[in-house]
Design an enzyme around this catalytic site. Structure first.
Site, PDB file in Angstrom:
ATOM      1  CG  MET A   1      -1.902  -1.196   1.161  1.00 51.04           C
ATOM      2  SD  MET A   1      -3.435  -0.914   2.046  1.00 51.04           S
ATOM      3  CE  MET A   1      -2.840  -0.729   3.706  1.00 51.04           C
TER       4      MET A   1
ATOM      5  CG  LEU B   1       7.521   1.731  -0.968  1.00 49.73           C
ATOM      6  CD1 LEU B   1       8.372   1.562  -2.219  1.00 49.73           C
ATOM      7  CD2 LEU B   1       6.632   0.517  -0.770  1.00 49.73           C
TER       8      LEU B   1
ATOM      9  N   GLY C   1      11.004  -2.780   5.554  1.00 47.78           N
ATOM     10  CA  GLY C   1      10.270  -4.048   5.489  1.00 47.78           C
ATOM     11  C   GLY C   1       9.904  -4.372   4.051  1.00 47.78           C
ATOM     12  CG  HIS C   2       7.076  -1.968   2.014  1.00 42.01           C
ATOM     13  ND1 HIS C   2       6.883  -0.775   2.670  1.00 42.01           N
ATOM     14  CD2 HIS C   2       5.892  -2.635   2.130  1.00 42.01           C
ATOM     15  CE1 HIS C   2       5.656  -0.712   3.152  1.00 42.01           C
ATOM     16  NE2 HIS C   2       5.028  -1.836   2.841  1.00 42.01           N
TER      17      HIS C   2
ATOM     18  N   GLY D   1       5.091 -10.437   3.778  1.00 43.62           N
ATOM     19  CA  GLY D   1       5.839 -10.294   5.030  1.00 43.62           C
ATOM     20  C   GLY D   1       5.250 -11.129   6.152  1.00 43.62           C
ATOM     21  CD  GLN D   2       5.777 -15.057   9.969  1.00 46.97           C
ATOM     22  OE1 GLN D   2       5.609 -15.651   8.898  1.00 46.97           O
ATOM     23  NE2 GLN D   2       5.128 -15.396  11.072  1.00 46.97           N
TER      24      GLN D   2
ATOM     25  CG  MET E   1      10.790  -1.216  10.174  1.00 51.41           C
ATOM     26  SD  MET E   1      11.858  -0.803   8.811  1.00 51.41           S
ATOM     27  CE  MET E   1      13.322  -0.397   9.726  1.00 51.41           C
ATOM     28  CB  SER E   2       4.017  -0.794  10.641  1.00 48.18           C
ATOM     29  OG  SER E   2       2.726  -0.353  10.282  1.00 48.18           O
TER      30      SER E   2
ATOM     31  NE  ARG F   1      -3.122   1.157   9.663  1.00 42.31           N
ATOM     32  CZ  ARG F   1      -3.461   0.141   8.854  1.00 42.31           C
ATOM     33  NH1 ARG F   1      -2.752  -0.960   8.834  1.00 42.31           N
ATOM     34  NH2 ARG F   1      -4.518   0.250   8.065  1.00 42.31           N
TER      35      ARG F   1
END
Ligand code: AMP
Length: 281
Positions: free
Chosen positions: A30, A33, A36-37, A147-148, A184-185, A187
């Site tokens: 989404m 970035l 994590g991405h 992602g896990q 990491m997010s 949000r």
């Protein structure tokens, strides 16, 4: 790097590359970035001739009072990230392109979608499986990278791909964390400085659970109590759920005899954060 905005040109591109025997790795996101991405993109680049990154904030997976309008978006920043990672294609469809006014069909992976995050976000996973199905049909990849960090989402997508016979390999990539362990997010940027400090309680509680299990604890209630005590020390934290489940079926575990997946969702202020850990016995 090319930006493709329509489903038909995305399909044309992929058909052409497939005819040239090129393998296509696909990373759905989404946007906004982060590292994590990037981990997903790097794995895809290593394992495929071509990497397609999709950026689409999917309205269908947000509840009516959730953060769809607020969700961070920064096209220029994302393009720079993608270029640096040598992404071949950004698939960047509009909302109108993905959901025409006559749109009627959704994809629902039963049972798995109704538990855990699906309980507090009732239509969320229908939105996720529907958009991933549509993206798979647009991008036509050989492999999809997930992602896990979103463990339940990854398990549901894997099940959907199996049930609907897509010839697509599912690759699940370990969670990338900040220096203090926070997953990491996109949000995380909603958090105030105080909330950001408190947000580490998710990984702290998971690590404490891991240690207790390694020291012989097998009772799930004791594990959950231990985790909830750690989280409740933070004034802005409120627990949505803490669950110990089988790592493939997501069925609850009462006494641990095998590897266990511990998942949790916690509100830090108004921001709902999730995290998880697989603990090997
Ligand atoms: P999102 O843009 O948040 O929908 O995430 C797109 C993909 O990136 C999903 O497969 C996520 O599970 C994955 N992802 C998000 N955050 C992380 C992270 N910290 N580590 C690894 N993968 C992640």
């Amino acid at each position: 790097m090319r930006i493709i905005k329509t489903i038909s040109s995305m399909q044309r591109y992929s058909h052409k590359e497939r005819l040239l025997n090129k393998t296509i790795g696909f990373v759905p996101t989404m946007g906004f970035l982060h590292e994590g991405h990037v981990a997903l993109l790097r794995r895809s680049r290593r394992e495929n001739d071509i990497t397609v990154l999709s950026i689409f904030v999917n309205p269908l997976q947000f509840g009516p009072h959730e953060d769809y309008l607020l969700y961070p978006r920064d096209k220029k920043r994302d393009e720079l990230f993608a270029k640096k990672e040598k992404v071949d294609i950004i698939f960047y469809p509009s909302e109108k392109e993905m959901y025409s006014t006559n749109f009627l069909t959704t994809v629902h992976t039963a049972t798995l979608s109704e538990i855990l995050c699906g309980q507090s976000r009732p239509k969320h996973f229908i939105g996720v499986t529907t958009i991933v199905a549509k993206l798979l049909n647009a991008v036509l990849p050989h492999h999809i990278y997930l992602g896990q960090k979103d463990a339940q989402q990854a398990i549901i997508i894997k099940q959907m791909i199996l049930d609907l016979n897509w010839p697509v390999g599912v690759k699940i990539i370990p969670t990338v964390r900040e220096h203090d362990g926070l997953a990491m997010s996109s949000r995380n940027q909603y958090l105030s400085p105080q909330e950001r400090k408190e947000a580490t309680c998710l990984i702290q509680s998971l690590t404490a659970a891991q240690q207790a299990i390694q020291q012989g604890e097998r009772n799930v209630n004791n594990i959950r109590n231990l985790m909830s005590t750690i989280i409740k020390k933070n004034k802005n934290a409120s627990i949505d759920y803490i669950a110990c489940v089988n790592k493939t079926t997501l069925k609850p575990v009462t006494v641990m005899t095998n590897d266990v997946l511990i998942l949790l969702a916690v509100f830090i202020g108004k921001t709902r954060l999730i995290d998880n850990m697989i603990i090997r016995l």
